[in-house]
Design an enzyme around this catalytic site. Structure first.
Site, PDB file in Angstrom:
ATOM      1  N   GLU A 202      58.145  41.290  93.213  1.00  0.00           N
ATOM      2  CA  GLU A 202      58.202  41.276  91.747  1.00  0.00           C
ATOM      3  C   GLU A 202      57.708  42.586  91.155  1.00  0.00           C
ATOM      4  O   GLU A 202      56.684  42.618  90.462  1.00  0.00           O
ATOM      5  CB  GLU A 202      57.335  40.142  91.190  1.00  0.00           C
ATOM      6  N   PRO A 203      58.395  43.679  91.405  1.00  0.00           N
ATOM      7  CA  PRO A 203      57.953  44.952  90.842  1.00  0.00           C
ATOM      8  C   PRO A 203      58.205  45.032  89.342  1.00  0.00           C
ATOM      9  O   PRO A 203      59.241  44.573  88.850  1.00  0.00           O
ATOM     10  CB  PRO A 203      58.800  45.979  91.592  1.00  0.00           C
ATOM     11  N   GLY A 204      57.279  45.591  88.622  1.00  0.00           N
ATOM     12  CA  GLY A 204      57.464  45.865  87.200  1.00  0.00           C
ATOM     13  C   GLY A 204      57.283  47.347  86.966  1.00  0.00           C
ATOM     14  O   GLY A 204      58.238  48.096  86.744  1.00  0.00           O
TER      15      GLY A 204
ATOM     16  N   ARG B 271      47.245  52.025  77.379  1.00  0.00           N
ATOM     17  CA  ARG B 271      46.737  52.135  78.742  1.00  0.00           C
ATOM     18  C   ARG B 271      45.596  53.157  78.912  1.00  0.00           C
ATOM     19  O   ARG B 271      44.639  52.882  79.633  1.00  0.00           O
ATOM     20  CB  ARG B 271      47.875  52.465  79.717  1.00  0.00           C
TER      21      ARG B 271
ATOM     22  N   TYR C 262      42.630  51.079  80.305  1.00  0.00           N
ATOM     23  CA  TYR C 262      42.497  51.178  81.756  1.00  0.00           C
ATOM     24  C   TYR C 262      42.003  52.545  82.232  1.00  0.00           C
ATOM     25  O   TYR C 262      41.975  52.787  83.435  1.00  0.00           O
ATOM     26  CB  TYR C 262      43.853  50.929  82.433  1.00  0.00           C
TER      27      TYR C 262
ATOM     28  N   CYS D  17      42.106  54.867  63.586  1.00  0.00           N
ATOM     29  CA  CYS D  17      40.706  54.993  63.171  1.00  0.00           C
ATOM     30  C   CYS D  17      39.793  54.330  64.201  1.00  0.00           C
ATOM     31  O   CYS D  17      39.197  53.284  63.962  1.00  0.00           O
ATOM     32  CB  CYS D  17      40.509  54.375  61.787  1.00  0.00           C
ATOM     33  N   GLU D  18      39.773  54.894  65.376  1.00  0.00           N
ATOM     34  CA  GLU D  18      38.917  54.529  66.506  1.00  0.00           C
ATOM     35  C   GLU D  18      38.812  55.776  67.373  1.00  0.00           C
ATOM     36  O   GLU D  18      39.540  56.745  67.169  1.00  0.00           O
ATOM     37  CB  GLU D  18      39.552  53.406  67.365  1.00  0.00           C
TER      38      GLU D  18
END
Length: 410
Positions: free
Chosen positions: A268-270, A307, A311, A337-338
């Site tokens: 099941e590659p994504g 990401r 991550y 605004c972060e």
């Protein structure tokens, strides 16, 4: 993405012109790269009865799903709406594996009514499934092999503290439920996580599944998930698929001989199929110099590409507007605004306000994780296929933000 005559192109299409045509930010996908990845994967496992189920959560655009289906790839859905998208893209229900987590049994029942292959990863759900359907509806069981694998801890799914899968330590409980309700188990599933480099991890997990499979008489397939690592930067080590294919093929043939018949091998590659196909084109709004850092502030951010912040993911970047400029070091930041950093301390050809920066490896978990945070609009998506640029999602408008808002008199 190639540099030809001082211009960056995909399939002969000038990316700067494409950014001007569709505006920025914009996601661009190279369809030929997706097809290349499919062929590379199928070639590595040519010695077994291979079935690939695209993990659609990586990128769910209907045109991408249609391309996968055209190339003979099935689909793995993790929500009922993903499954409906698959049906709309032309998939037959039996071509879709439904692998939800922590959903209500009502969603499981809807999947059964749709005709999907349900992948069960919870003892209580397995018991409810058996009580509701007995042996009338086939299913798959997702196992947790208790293997720590993958890159970032947030994408490692097969360890003992993971919420995914039924623990291999609960094997006797699984068998008791299956026997009590005479459940028709057609497949066993294992997925340890993403960014796996060591083929021994796959083989270790495979052996666990092989051992448990002996207790199930009616299996048609074993599903080893995915986790093949892609390249994020020059020199990155990736999964050696040719070596892995040979190792798995040998072990799988030995298992099938012992089991008594050949079974299908599923993956099941994504990310492996779509990550390298995608780039996010952004425009530089400001170049800001501080005593410590030079920032390149662009017209996108973690609302479009989460990401890096979620991550600590690395995405290579290229200033496609100034390919011959002097190399300088920039921290590329977004307009949210972060603390909204897309890339720390990147060596780029000199960035000027208005320059277009291409952020690579944005095909997987880019648009699919995008949001309207700060009431920003989600970008357009473009698929380049057969040398033509196809708009496959329009850029959102302000009206889209209000589409489901119910305004009351206050």
């Amino acid at each position: 993405m190639k540099l030809v005559n001082n211009k960056y192109q995909i399939q002969g299409i000038n990316l700067e012109k494409l950014a001007a045509q569709f505006g920025t930010p914009v996601y661009v996908y190279d369809g030929e790269k997706i097809i290349h990845q499919i062929n590379y994967l199928t070639g590595a496992f040519s010695g077994v009865n291979l079935k690939i189920k695209y993990a659609a959560k990586a990128l769910t655009n209907l045109s991408i799903l249609k391309l996968m289906r055209r190339e003979g790839i099935g689909m793995d859905a993790v929500s009922i709406n993903e499954a409906h998208l698959g049906i709309k893209a032309g998939y037959a229900p039996h071509e879709i594996l439904f692998t939800p987590n922590c959903v209500s049994f009502e969603e499981i029942k809807e999947a059964v009514e749709m005709g999907l292959m349900v992948n069960i990863d919870n003892i209580s759900v397995l018991e409810q499934f058996g009580n509701s359907y007995g042996n009338t509806v086939p299913c798959c069981i997702r196992l947790n092999p208790h293997i720590m694998a993958g890159g970032n801890a947030k994408i490692s799914t097969g360890h003992i503290d993971s919420k995914f899968g039924i623990s291999i330590l609960q094997k006797r409980h699984i068998l008791r439920i299956v026997q009590t309700y005479n459940i028709n188990v057609m497949g066993l599933h294992m997925h340890t996580g993403s960014d796996i480099l060591d083929s021994e991890v796959f083989l270790k997990g495979a052996q666990i599944v092989f051992d448990i499979a002996q207790d199930f008489e009616n299996l048609q397939f074993l599903d080893f998930g995915s986790g093949f690592k892609v390249s994020y930067r020059e020199g990155d080590v990736t999964t050696d698929l040719k070596s892995l294919g040979k190792s798995i093929e040998s072990a799988y043939k030995d298992f099938c001989k012992e089991y008594g018949r050949d079974l299908e091998l599923w993956f099941e590659p994504g990310k492996f199929l779509v990550s390298e196909s995608g780039i996010l084109l952004v425009k530089t709004n400001v170049v800001k110099t501080t005593p410590a850092t030079v920032f390149a502030g662009v017209d996108s951010g973690m609302n479009h590409l989460l990401r890096p912040m979620m991550y600590d993911a690395y995405h290579d970047m290229v200033n496609i507007s100034n390919p011959k400029g002097t190399n300088r070091v920039y921290t590329v930041v977004g307009y949210i605004c972060e603390t909204d950093t897309l890339g720390w301390d990147r060596k780029l050809n000199e960035v000027r306000e208005g320059d277009i920066i291409a952020i690579k490896n944005a095909g997987a978990y880019g648009f699919s994780m995008a949001s309207n945070y700060n009431s920003r609009l989600r970008p357009a998506e473009v698929l380049i296929l057969d040398g033509k640029a196809h708009l496959i999602r329009k850029r959102e408008t302000f009206e889209d933000l209000l589409q489901h808002v119910v305004e009351i008199d206050i």
